[in-house]
Design a protein around this motif. Sequence first.
Motif, PDB file in Angstrom:
ATOM      1  N   PHE A  52      -9.432   1.968  46.322  1.00 46.85           N
ATOM      2  CA  PHE A  52      -8.949   0.636  45.930  1.00 46.85           C
ATOM      3  C   PHE A  52      -8.740  -0.232  47.166  1.00 46.85           C
ATOM      4  O   PHE A  52      -9.015  -1.432  47.151  1.00 46.85           O
ATOM      5  CB  PHE A  52      -7.632   0.744  45.148  1.00 46.85           C
ATOM      6  CG  PHE A  52      -7.783   1.243  43.744  1.00 46.85           C
ATOM      7  CD1 PHE A  52      -8.826   0.800  42.931  1.00 46.85           C
ATOM      8  CD2 PHE A  52      -6.880   2.160  43.199  1.00 46.85           C
ATOM      9  CE1 PHE A  52      -8.963   1.259  41.626  1.00 46.85           C
ATOM     10  CE2 PHE A  52      -7.006   2.621  41.899  1.00 46.85           C
ATOM     11  CZ  PHE A  52      -8.057   2.170  41.119  1.00 46.85           C
ATOM     12  N   ALA A  53      -8.246   0.390  48.257  1.00 46.93           N
ATOM     13  CA  ALA A  53      -7.989  -0.373  49.490  1.00 46.93           C
ATOM     14  C   ALA A  53      -9.296  -0.918  50.072  1.00 46.93           C
ATOM     15  O   ALA A  53      -9.359  -2.068  50.511  1.00 46.93           O
ATOM     16  CB  ALA A  53      -7.279   0.509  50.507  1.00 46.93           C
ATOM     17  N   VAL A  54     -10.363  -0.095  50.038  1.00 42.57           N
ATOM     18  CA  VAL A  54     -11.673  -0.556  50.545  1.00 42.57           C
ATOM     19  C   VAL A  54     -12.190  -1.697  49.680  1.00 42.57           C
ATOM     20  O   VAL A  54     -12.670  -2.719  50.187  1.00 42.57           O
ATOM     21  CB  VAL A  54     -12.686   0.620  50.566  1.00 42.57           C
ATOM     22  CG1 VAL A  54     -14.087   0.110  50.894  1.00 42.57           C
ATOM     23  CG2 VAL A  54     -12.259   1.671  51.570  1.00 42.57           C
ATOM     24  N   LEU A  55     -12.063  -1.554  48.349  1.00 51.44           N
ATOM     25  CA  LEU A  55     -12.511  -2.610  47.430  1.00 51.44           C
ATOM     26  C   LEU A  55     -11.703  -3.891  47.672  1.00 51.44           C
ATOM     27  O   LEU A  55     -12.253  -4.988  47.655  1.00 51.44           O
ATOM     28  CB  LEU A  55     -12.361  -2.141  45.984  1.00 51.44           C
ATOM     29  CG  LEU A  55     -13.300  -1.013  45.548  1.00 51.44           C
ATOM     30  CD1 LEU A  55     -12.870  -0.432  44.208  1.00 51.44           C
ATOM     31  CD2 LEU A  55     -14.738  -1.497  45.450  1.00 51.44           C
ATOM     32  N   ARG A  56     -10.397  -3.742  47.916  1.00 54.89           N
ATOM     33  CA  ARG A  56      -9.522  -4.897  48.189  1.00 54.89           C
ATOM     34  C   ARG A  56     -10.005  -5.648  49.436  1.00 54.89           C
ATOM     35  O   ARG A  56     -10.102  -6.875  49.444  1.00 54.89           O
ATOM     36  CB  ARG A  56      -8.100  -4.377  48.393  1.00 54.89           C
ATOM     37  CG  ARG A  56      -7.103  -5.384  48.915  1.00 54.89           C
ATOM     38  CD  ARG A  56      -5.894  -4.685  49.510  1.00 54.89           C
ATOM     39  NE  ARG A  56      -6.244  -3.960  50.730  1.00 54.89           N
ATOM     40  CZ  ARG A  56      -5.474  -3.021  51.289  1.00 54.89           C
ATOM     41  NH1 ARG A  56      -4.336  -2.673  50.718  1.00 54.89           N
ATOM     42  NH2 ARG A  56      -5.851  -2.415  52.402  1.00 54.89           N
ATOM     43  N   ASP A  57     -10.344  -4.898  50.497  1.00 55.02           N
ATOM     44  CA  ASP A  57     -10.750  -5.532  51.759  1.00 55.02           C
ATOM     45  C   ASP A  57     -12.125  -6.200  51.656  1.00 55.02           C
ATOM     46  O   ASP A  57     -12.398  -7.165  52.365  1.00 55.02           O
ATOM     47  CB  ASP A  57     -10.758  -4.499  52.892  1.00 55.02           C
ATOM     48  CG  ASP A  57      -9.367  -3.914  53.129  1.00 55.02           C
ATOM     49  OD1 ASP A  57      -8.387  -4.554  52.673  1.00 55.02           O
ATOM     50  OD2 ASP A  57      -9.247  -2.836  53.729  1.00 55.02           O
ATOM     51  N   LYS A  58     -12.991  -5.679  50.782  1.00 50.05           N
ATOM     52  CA  LYS A  58     -14.353  -6.235  50.672  1.00 50.05           C
ATOM     53  C   LYS A  58     -14.457  -7.355  49.636  1.00 50.05           C
ATOM     54  O   LYS A  58     -15.411  -8.102  49.627  1.00 50.05           O
ATOM     55  CB  LYS A  58     -15.344  -5.117  50.310  1.00 50.05           C
ATOM     56  CG  LYS A  58     -15.575  -4.112  51.426  1.00 50.05           C
ATOM     57  CD  LYS A  58     -16.922  -3.422  51.247  1.00 50.05           C
ATOM     58  CE  LYS A  58     -17.183  -2.379  52.305  1.00 50.05           C
ATOM     59  NZ  LYS A  58     -17.536  -2.905  53.619  1.00 50.05           N
ATOM     60  N   GLU A  59     -13.487  -7.422  48.728  1.00 51.71           N
ATOM     61  CA  GLU A  59     -13.563  -8.353  47.595  1.00 51.71           C
ATOM     62  C   GLU A  59     -13.352  -9.801  48.043  1.00 51.71           C
ATOM     63  O   GLU A  59     -12.492 -10.096  48.866  1.00 51.71           O
ATOM     64  CB  GLU A  59     -12.508  -7.948  46.556  1.00 51.71           C
ATOM     65  CG  GLU A  59     -12.604  -8.677  45.246  1.00 51.71           C
ATOM     66  CD  GLU A  59     -13.955  -8.533  44.572  1.00 51.71           C
ATOM     67  OE1 GLU A  59     -14.640  -9.577  44.443  1.00 51.71           O
ATOM     68  OE2 GLU A  59     -14.340  -7.418  44.184  1.00 51.71           O
ATOM     69  N   THR A  60     -14.175 -10.718  47.465  1.00 44.82           N
ATOM     70  CA  THR A  60     -14.028 -12.151  47.795  1.00 44.82           C
ATOM     71  C   THR A  60     -13.363 -12.927  46.657  1.00 44.82           C
ATOM     72  O   THR A  60     -12.686 -13.916  46.895  1.00 44.82           O
ATOM     73  CB  THR A  60     -15.413 -12.774  48.095  1.00 44.82           C
ATOM     74  OG1 THR A  60     -16.303 -12.412  47.044  1.00 44.82           O
ATOM     75  CG2 THR A  60     -15.964 -12.266  49.425  1.00 44.82           C
ATOM     76  N   ASN A  61     -13.563 -12.453  45.417  1.00 40.85           N
ATOM     77  CA  ASN A  61     -12.947 -13.120  44.261  1.00 40.85           C
ATOM     78  C   ASN A  61     -11.422 -12.934  44.325  1.00 40.85           C
ATOM     79  O   ASN A  61     -10.943 -11.806  44.321  1.00 40.85           O
ATOM     80  CB  ASN A  61     -13.529 -12.480  42.986  1.00 40.85           C
ATOM     81  CG  ASN A  61     -12.926 -13.055  41.729  1.00 40.85           C
ATOM     82  OD1 ASN A  61     -11.731 -13.304  41.658  1.00 40.85           O
ATOM     83  ND2 ASN A  61     -13.765 -13.254  40.731  1.00 40.85           N
TER      84      ASN A  61
END
Length: 326
Positions: A52-61
């Motif tokens: 989830f942390a990796v997805l949080r850092d990569k997410e732009t929306n």
Amino acid sequence: GRPWKFFWLIPYPNWRLLFPNFKSPLVWDVFAISTYLTISTTFLFIGLIPDFAVLRDKETNPTRKRIYSILSLGWRNSDREWRHFAKAYLFLAAFSTPLVLSVHSVVSFDFAMALTPGWHASIFPPYFVAGAIFSGFAMVWTIAIPMRKWFKLEHYITLNHLDATAKVVLFTSMVVGCAYLIEFFIAWYSSVRPEQEFFWNRVFGQWWWAAWIMLLCNMALPMSLWSQKLRRNPAWLFILSLFINLGMWFERFVIVVPSLSHEFEPWQWGGYTPSWIDMAFLVGSFGWFFMWFLLFVKQMPVMAIMELKEIVTPRFKNAHGHGGHH
């Protein structure tokens, strides 16, 4: 027989002025399954925190980023966090293991505590635990082998992994097969007429077809796994997993339907044909499972970072082409 009344089994102050009967295995089920569900969900969620942390850092929306921020619980990828994470994960894994034994034993008591012929057997708890591991591994094959192919995960889910799981399936198949045979032996040894007649009826009577599908899929076909060539053949393991899933479904059928259709009173004996509602429940349960599963695969990583972190070699090792395959 009325699953929509499930809340009758949960002990809480209620308007019916009734309290569940704690001598009933159905009430034990409520405790076993709710504990199992809580621990499994926690286990799954904790394993996903670094992802989830990796997805949080990569997410732009911004909305999705906010959701992932909440789910990642402020994970910063520090050494201290990983240390605590590993301990928590190990603790939950150790905690879940006895729950596998308790849940499936309690589910088996739903049958074993009854006097119905074919149910009243003390072998049910270990037999259900072995059956759960057996069918669970088969279900993992059903899901993991196509995903391994589609997502090109052959380097992560290797033939060695499949070989190791095949050995577990072979062993649990033999335990389950042994339990089937012991059931017949105990029925013969007990000298209880209804029990003996029931087991004879199971394999040579009204429900012979269901019993033989069960024995073929759960006892005979898994014996192919003595061959190392077949243990390391993903196509065969996938086909076998479908047969095992079918066999384990028929095991449930053979335990529930023939016993209830052939109880002590001959005037009560009858047959059973599934109605369209029964079939809709069955098909709907498949749809329900695959909907959640496919949504998970679409939104979440299918391979946990935590599992891969230890096997992926650090990038600097590969700078001169060394260490890539260790």
